[in-house]
Design a protein around this motif. Sequence first.
Motif, PDB file in Angstrom:
ATOM      1  N   UNK A 145       0.630  -3.752  -4.355  1.00 37.07           N
ATOM      2  CA  UNK A 145      -0.129  -3.054  -3.316  1.00 37.07           C
ATOM      3  C   UNK A 145       0.178  -1.564  -3.318  1.00 37.07           C
ATOM      4  N   UNK A 146      -0.822  -0.701  -3.527  1.00 34.13           N
ATOM      5  CA  UNK A 146      -0.590   0.737  -3.390  1.00 34.13           C
ATOM      6  C   UNK A 146      -0.132   1.067  -1.963  1.00 34.13           C
ATOM      7  N   UNK A 154      -0.909  -9.915   3.700  1.00 29.42           N
ATOM      8  CA  UNK A 154       0.361 -10.634   3.734  1.00 29.42           C
ATOM      9  C   UNK A 154       1.351  -9.857   4.598  1.00 29.42           C
ATOM     10  N   UNK A 155       2.021 -10.557   5.496  1.00 28.61           N
ATOM     11  CA  UNK A 155       3.049  -9.935   6.328  1.00 28.61           C
ATOM     12  C   UNK A 155       4.306  -9.786   5.486  1.00 28.61           C
ATOM     13  N   UNK A 185      -1.072  -0.304   2.586  1.00 29.56           N
ATOM     14  CA  UNK A 185      -0.145  -0.956   3.506  1.00 29.56           C
ATOM     15  C   UNK A 185      -0.496  -0.557   4.936  1.00 29.56           C
ATOM     16  N   UNK A 186      -0.760  -1.555   5.764  1.00 33.05           N
ATOM     17  CA  UNK A 186      -1.027  -1.316   7.185  1.00 33.05           C
ATOM     18  C   UNK A 186       0.302  -1.301   7.931  1.00 33.05           C
ATOM     19  N   UNK A 198      -2.464  -5.033   2.561  1.00 33.09           N
ATOM     20  CA  UNK A 198      -3.904  -5.232   2.522  1.00 33.09           C
ATOM     21  C   UNK A 198      -4.463  -5.039   1.128  1.00 33.09           C
ATOM     22  N   UNK A 199      -5.749  -5.351   0.979  1.00 34.73           N
ATOM     23  CA  UNK A 199      -6.417  -5.211  -0.318  1.00 34.73           C
ATOM     24  C   UNK A 199      -7.270  -3.951  -0.390  1.00 34.73           C
ATOM     25  N   UNK A 200      -7.374  -3.220   0.704  1.00 32.51           N
ATOM     26  CA  UNK A 200      -8.130  -1.969   0.703  1.00 32.51           C
ATOM     27  C   UNK A 200      -7.315  -0.892   1.420  1.00 32.51           C
TER      28      UNK A 200
END
Length: 350
Positions: free
Chosen positions: A260-261, A315-316, A265-266, A336-338
């Motif tokens: 994940x870039x 994913x948490x 990340x949220x 996240x994916x976006x």
Amino acid sequence: MKTETIQLAGDVPGNSIELRVLRFEGKNREATSAYLQSSLHGSELPGQAALHFLIPMLEKAAREGRIAGDITVIPQANPIGSAQWMAHQHIGRFEFFSSTNFNRSFPLLENFDTSSLPAIDGPVPLAERLKAELLRQALPHEIVLDLHCDDESESYLYIHQAFLPEMYDLASALGSTAILSWDSTADAAFEEACAHPVLQLPKTEQKTRAVTTVEFRGLSDVNIDTGKSDAEGLYKFLVHRGVIVDTSIALTVDFNGPVTPLENVEMIRAPQGGMILFHVDIGAQVKAGDKLVTVVTVPGDPAGDIILTAPQAGRVLTRRGHRYTRRGDDLLKLLGSRRSENAKPGSLES
């Protein structure tokens, strides 16, 4: 194994710290060399536990003549942070004098020449001289592993995009569940300072290197079983990369977790202060709109509850270890994916 004690004078008379450096000399000058350190954040101990159990494994390999490349290990890389206590609480993430994160503001060198770094007795504060000494120890090595941990977390890695996918071998060896990939954080963490001169090399040479921050789960995950397991993972990686010779060890590169870039990340943050009630555990897969956290702002009055939901599916990865928060505090990382709508330059956290 040779043990070297490097003494750095404190910032006032009568004070000093000692940096304990363990060295294993390799038998093959052409073999890959490795540097491992832990507890740069003084209160983060899972990596220190891993190195505690790794050292006897390296000593055995040394006795049997199986150390191919030079290995340098600093199990307690930050004696300053290790000594910082307040009201019975160990506070090793930020330097007391400047409030600077110990893993920020490292010098960025364009090459591997460290002569411009502050001398060990130079006229600069102790924290800066310590950072310079850690870089002097690390930069001569092709592999640099900086061992950290999160609050409550799965085991994961921070890896520059230039070193992927070649570094899936480390993720496989350590059983990491995720990789956070970065390009530039602009905060000059130790990992970035060690990667920076590597990134000036031709791409073919970059691919043979391994520079990373390892996050060994959470702050309280300090025990015999995980320490031994992490040590075995580190050993397996060093064998796989040719630093150690051990024909009994074979690594299957089978990492299939998310990469994940950082901008995806949220970071779920508290809009107000209060008590934290988590709806999800680390490792959970959630959908957009799923409940993540309730912040109780008025105990006994549910009308004051603030429910935070997932801005996207993911994913948490981590949660905060405390259960009472201030306004604006980070509560949870969601992969996240976006791109996150709240993405910002720099590191995820201070």
